[in-house]
Design a protein around this motif. Sequence first.
Motif, mmCIF file in Angstrom:
data_model
loop_
_atom_site.group_PDB
_atom_site.id
_atom_site.type_symbol
_atom_site.label_atom_id
_atom_site.label_comp_id
_atom_site.label_asym_id
_atom_site.label_seq_id
_atom_site.Cartn_x
_atom_site.Cartn_y
_atom_site.Cartn_z
ATOM 1 N N GLY A 1 -46.378 -24.307 33.602
ATOM 2 C CA GLY A 1 -44.796 -24.616 33.992
ATOM 3 C C GLY A 1 -44.796 -26.094 33.663
ATOM 4 O O GLY A 1 -43.469 -26.410 33.022
ATOM 5 N N LEU A 2 -45.504 -26.948 34.056
ATOM 6 C CA LEU A 2 -45.467 -28.368 33.689
ATOM 7 C C LEU A 2 -45.382 -28.650 32.037
ATOM 8 O O LEU A 2 -44.629 -29.418 31.575
ATOM 9 N N ALA A 3 -46.238 -27.816 31.514
ATOM 10 C CA ALA A 3 -46.267 -27.890 30.114
ATOM 11 C C ALA A 3 -44.848 -27.487 29.595
ATOM 12 O O ALA A 3 -44.292 -28.127 28.428
ATOM 13 N N MET A 4 -44.222 -26.291 30.114
ATOM 14 C CA MET A 4 -42.922 -25.976 29.622
ATOM 15 C C MET A 4 -41.926 -26.867 29.853
ATOM 16 O O MET A 4 -40.948 -27.055 29.100
ATOM 17 N N ALA A 5 -41.972 -27.488 30.867
ATOM 18 C CA ALA A 5 -40.952 -28.468 31.358
ATOM 19 C C ALA A 5 -40.755 -29.698 30.100
ATOM 20 O O ALA A 5 -39.818 -30.363 29.932
ATOM 21 N N CYS A 6 -41.890 -29.810 29.319
ATOM 22 C CA CYS A 6 -41.952 -30.934 28.451
ATOM 23 C C CYS A 6 -41.796 -30.307 26.703
ATOM 24 O O CYS A 6 -41.975 -30.917 26.222
ATOM 25 N N ALA A 7 -41.615 -29.148 27.017
ATOM 26 C CA ALA A 7 -41.764 -28.589 25.644
ATOM 27 C C ALA A 7 -40.336 -28.544 24.797
ATOM 28 O O ALA A 7 -39.212 -28.499 25.218
ATOM 29 N N SER A 8 -40.608 -28.443 23.481
ATOM 30 C CA SER A 8 -39.468 -28.132 22.624
ATOM 31 C C SER A 8 -40.368 -26.829 21.641
ATOM 32 O O SER A 8 -40.709 -27.010 20.629
ATOM 33 N N HIS A 9 -40.065 -25.685 22.389
ATOM 34 C CA HIS A 9 -40.866 -24.627 21.895
ATOM 35 C C HIS A 9 -40.320 -23.740 20.985
ATOM 36 O O HIS A 9 -39.263 -24.139 20.486
ATOM 37 N N ALA A 10 -41.072 -22.805 20.653
ATOM 38 C CA ALA A 10 -40.544 -21.819 19.320
ATOM 39 C C ALA A 10 -39.562 -20.982 19.533
ATOM 40 O O ALA A 10 -39.063 -19.999 18.767
ATOM 41 N N GLY A 11 -39.315 -20.600 21.158
ATOM 42 C CA GLY A 11 -38.559 -19.688 21.725
ATOM 43 C C GLY A 11 -39.041 -18.168 21.338
ATOM 44 O O GLY A 11 -38.519 -17.080 21.303
ATOM 45 N N THR A 12 -40.569 -17.930 21.398
ATOM 46 C CA THR A 12 -41.051 -16.711 21.258
ATOM 47 C C THR A 12 -41.107 -16.083 22.603
ATOM 48 O O THR A 12 -40.447 -16.554 23.717
ATOM 49 N N ALA A 13 -41.423 -14.766 22.535
ATOM 50 C CA ALA A 13 -41.086 -14.012 24.004
ATOM 51 C C ALA A 13 -42.252 -14.623 25.124
ATOM 52 O O ALA A 13 -41.769 -14.946 26.040
ATOM 53 N N SER A 14 -43.432 -15.253 24.654
ATOM 54 C CA SER A 14 -44.127 -15.644 25.766
ATOM 55 C C SER A 14 -43.518 -17.143 26.232
ATOM 56 O O SER A 14 -43.711 -17.334 27.443
ATOM 57 N N HIS A 15 -42.836 -17.949 25.247
ATOM 58 C CA HIS A 15 -42.405 -19.077 25.713
ATOM 59 C C HIS A 15 -41.036 -18.931 26.724
ATOM 60 O O HIS A 15 -41.149 -19.283 27.736
ATOM 61 N N ALA A 16 -40.399 -17.849 26.184
ATOM 62 C CA ALA A 16 -39.325 -17.383 27.172
ATOM 63 C C ALA A 16 -39.773 -17.030 28.572
ATOM 64 O O ALA A 16 -39.018 -17.406 29.646
ATOM 65 N N ARG A 17 -40.781 -16.112 28.438
ATOM 66 C CA ARG A 17 -41.265 -15.484 29.982
ATOM 67 C C ARG A 17 -41.535 -16.874 30.500
ATOM 68 O O ARG A 17 -41.647 -16.879 31.922
ATOM 69 N N GLU A 18 -42.320 -17.833 30.005
ATOM 70 C CA GLU A 18 -42.741 -19.037 30.908
ATOM 71 C C GLU A 18 -41.583 -19.824 31.417
ATOM 72 O O GLU A 18 -41.569 -20.093 32.843
ATOM 73 N N ALA A 19 -40.714 -19.792 30.828
ATOM 74 C CA ALA A 19 -39.143 -20.515 31.476
ATOM 75 C C ALA A 19 -38.613 -19.768 32.684
ATOM 76 O O ALA A 19 -38.314 -20.235 33.554
#
Length: 327
Positions: A85-103
């Motif tokens: 969760g902390l990594a996601m708070a810092c992320a500029s992610h690719a918008g994949t399904a796994s990224h969306a799930r973490e958010a």
Amino acid sequence: MTLSSSFGSSQRPGVPPLEVRLLRNGIAESVHRVHAAVCDKRGRVLMRAGDPQQLSFVRSALKPFQAMVFVSSGAADQTGSGDRGLAMACASHAGTASHAREAFKILWSADIEAEQLQCPTPAGADSPLQHNCSGKHAAFLTTCRRLHWPLESYLQVDHPLQQQILRRVGELLGLPGAELVTARDDCGAPTLQLPLAQMALLFAHLASSEHADLERLSRAMLAHPELVAGEGRFDTELMARGHGMVISKGGAEGIQCISRVGEGLGLAIKVEDGASRAKHAVALHLLEQLDWLTPLTLEELKRQFLVPGEALELAVSGELRFDAAIP
């Protein structure tokens, strides 16, 4: 406050900007000018190329510092976000399904609906969870829920959350948060206009191990680089291959910031014309000069990022230099 730019401002003589040339079959086709600065945690500019006072918006390289209140408020622990969760708070992610799930997990643990995210829904996507800043926005909302702050106005610069972020960033820079120049980023959140040296100072703090909140965030980014950007993206590949030696976070319009872990040093890069390919090429060039990565790691990353296409190659000229005249 009035925004200004230092493009074209006078530079101290003898330390020119770096240049990145796109070569097509060895012939220069395009040229990018790039400024860079290395600072320690005391704010001293140790090395530079071009103008360390070059003003620019820090854009998404600000995210680890926007996430500090998520940690210090107890919101991250209350929701059981953990390192992912902390990594996601810092992320500029690719918008994949796994990224969306973490958010989504960050929001779900705080009983917040995805529809309350105010970052845009990307073109062709189904949800704002797929926006590259959704982790940051989820952390914003969760922090507001924890502290009983309004959710509807969480992106307004006068909101208690954004004011707290400005205060914390100002403390790291040694100036009042009210003096920081803000503007709206593409995701709707405030971003800051800073001199390049101040961006480097922030990233020196990120790697200094002297701030508990930043220590947790930096460890999370290193533990889960795949969440910070995505497979094949520069920040992820650099941290995944960097043996825990560097933290990397880029921003739009040619911003790239890197921390040297355990040494309290920060590197900030700005490409004048905003080209991403140039910032990545310069980052690898300077990481080699600074000896922050192993030769094998550098060679792997160069093969991945310095050859953008068939018959194409990125070539960097120039170097960081020490300059006793800079405080």
